[in-house]
Design a protein around this motif. Structure first.
Motif, PDB file in Angstrom:
ATOM      1  N   ASP A 130       0.826  -1.199   0.000  1.00 25.00           N
ATOM      2  CA  ASP A 130       0.000   0.000   0.000  1.00 25.00           C
ATOM      3  C   ASP A 130       0.865   1.256   0.000  1.00 25.00           C
ATOM      4  N   ALA A 131       1.956   1.226   0.752  1.00 31.02           N
ATOM      5  CA  ALA A 131       2.852   2.378   0.824  1.00 31.02           C
ATOM      6  C   ALA A 131       3.554   2.640  -0.503  1.00 31.02           C
ATOM      7  N   LEU A 132       3.813   1.586  -1.267  1.00 32.02           N
ATOM      8  CA  LEU A 132       4.580   1.722  -2.510  1.00 32.02           C
ATOM      9  C   LEU A 132       3.716   2.040  -3.726  1.00 32.02           C
ATOM     10  N   GLN A 133       2.396   2.154  -3.534  1.00 30.69           N
ATOM     11  CA  GLN A 133       1.541   2.568  -4.644  1.00 30.69           C
ATOM     12  C   GLN A 133       2.011   3.938  -5.155  1.00 30.69           C
ATOM     13  N   GLY A 134       2.172   4.058  -6.466  1.00 29.18           N
ATOM     14  CA  GLY A 134       2.598   5.326  -7.048  1.00 29.18           C
ATOM     15  C   GLY A 134       4.093   5.490  -7.176  1.00 29.18           C
TER      16      GLY A 134
END
Length: 354
Positions: free
Chosen positions: A80-84
């Motif tokens: 989730d943190a690495l989205q984008g």
């Protein structure tokens, strides 16, 4: 579905309870189905059709597991943190700690179309073999280039001392497994490998985000050509630590034409031995060039990778002996773990070079 598989599936998911949860979070639909994806050998994967959407659920296996293993909410947190970012990932949707739904923590993500390269290469990649290896390396570099502070992961782990703790952790996992497996058979070479790793730990290492289980069959390539790596899966071991541990793990699965027969033939792809694929040395050169650092102590890191794989195999064997898995690979670990221990010995002695 056989009776045994049906019983195990019922332990994995309560379809009615899951439907109620998804309806509350995503809205009602007319089409709903759940199936068990049996390609993995650690956390369990469920494929869900929810209306027009194709989803994936990740949950731990049922039954007792070793401490810290199978942490799917940790897996969700990092994805989730690495989205984008430049790291290729599926879109994360939901995370659930309520064990009343399916009996465990779990998370939900969108399903991505494409191919995971396990036993064979897609025909469309035959003329793009070098790119397959380089895409694999470049996505690993993307992970190691992430600044954890920029994505809210600065407290995701303790990078200092990571490699020391890895040796200790896999020692502990083997000890946990052998509480049961030693009654069936012992693997004394594993202890010798552990002692060598303890005595040869690097005094320092770079600090980055690490995946913890990075290898060819944990990534997905989009349809079409040239090869386009669009998703990295299986983040349950991720933390802040030593990037060389990731690289050594990836290399332990990559075959060169000169290699001896694999220790676990059932789980070992061999198509990258063919002309056109980069060698392990070529993958390391690509990694060093892209990240701008030298891969030091390669013998230690490759041996650590095989030791880790042996520990996982022994954990799987315990789960089989205790009746907590229907995975047909798990009973084979009776013989495959000793073969892995022998492979680690060959690496230590220089008989299986980079």
């Amino acid at each position: 579905m056989t009776d045994a598989h049906e019983t195990y599936f019922e332990r994995l998911v309560d379809e009615d309870a899951l439907a109620a949860y998804l309806e509350g979070e995503l809205g009602p639909v007319e089409r709903y189905s759940v199936s068990h994806h049996q390609e993995g050998h650690s956390n369990e994967t469920l494929f869900v059709t929810w209306g027009e959407r194709e989803l994936v659920i990740r949950r731990p296996p049922p039954g007792e597991v070793a401490d810290t293993a199978h942490d799917v909410l940790r897996e969700h947190r990092v994805m989730d943190a690495l989205q984008g970012t430049d790291v290729p990932l599926p879109e994360t949707l939901l995370a659930c700690e309520d064990h009343d739904v399916i009996g465990s923590d779990f998370y939900v993500m969108e399903r991505v179309a494409g191919d995971v390269l396990r036993e064979e290469e897609p025909e469309r990649f035959v003329d793009h073999r070098e790119a397959v290896g380089y895409e694999l390396v470049d996505s690993l570099v993307a992970i190691h280039e992430v600044d954890p502070r920029d994505v809210g992961l600065s407290e995701f782990g303790r990078p200092a001392g990571y490699t020391d703790r890895q040796v200790e952790r896999w020692d502990d996992q083997i000890e946990w497994a052998t509480e049961v497996t030693a009654e069936e058979r012992e693997v004394p070479t594993l202890r010798k490998v552990g002692d060598w790793l303890e005595a040869n730990r690097p005094s320092s290492h770079p600090h980055t985000l690490v995946h913890g289980d990075y290898k060819l069959d944990n990534v997905l390539f989009a349809p079409g050509t040239p090869p386009d790596l669009v998703a990295v899966f299986d983040w349950e071991m991720s933390t802040l630590g030593d990037p060389f541990a990731d690289l050594g793990w990836m290399l332990s699965y990559w075959r060169d034409p000169k290699d001896p027969e694999p220790a676990i033939p059932e789980l070992t792809a061999r198509f990258m031995e063919r002309d056109g694929y980069p060698t392990r040395e070529g993958l390391v050169a690509r990694y060093e060039e892209r990240l701008g650092i030298e891969f030091e102590h390669e013998r230690f890191y490759r041996t650590l990778a095989v030791y880790k794989l042996a520990a996982l195999g022994e954990m799987f064997f315990r789960r089989y002996l205790e009746g907590n898995s229907d995975d047909p690979m798990y009973p084979k670990m009776r013989d495959r773990v000793p073969a892995l221990a022998e492979r680690a010995r060959r690496m230590i002695e220089g008989e299986e070079p980079l």
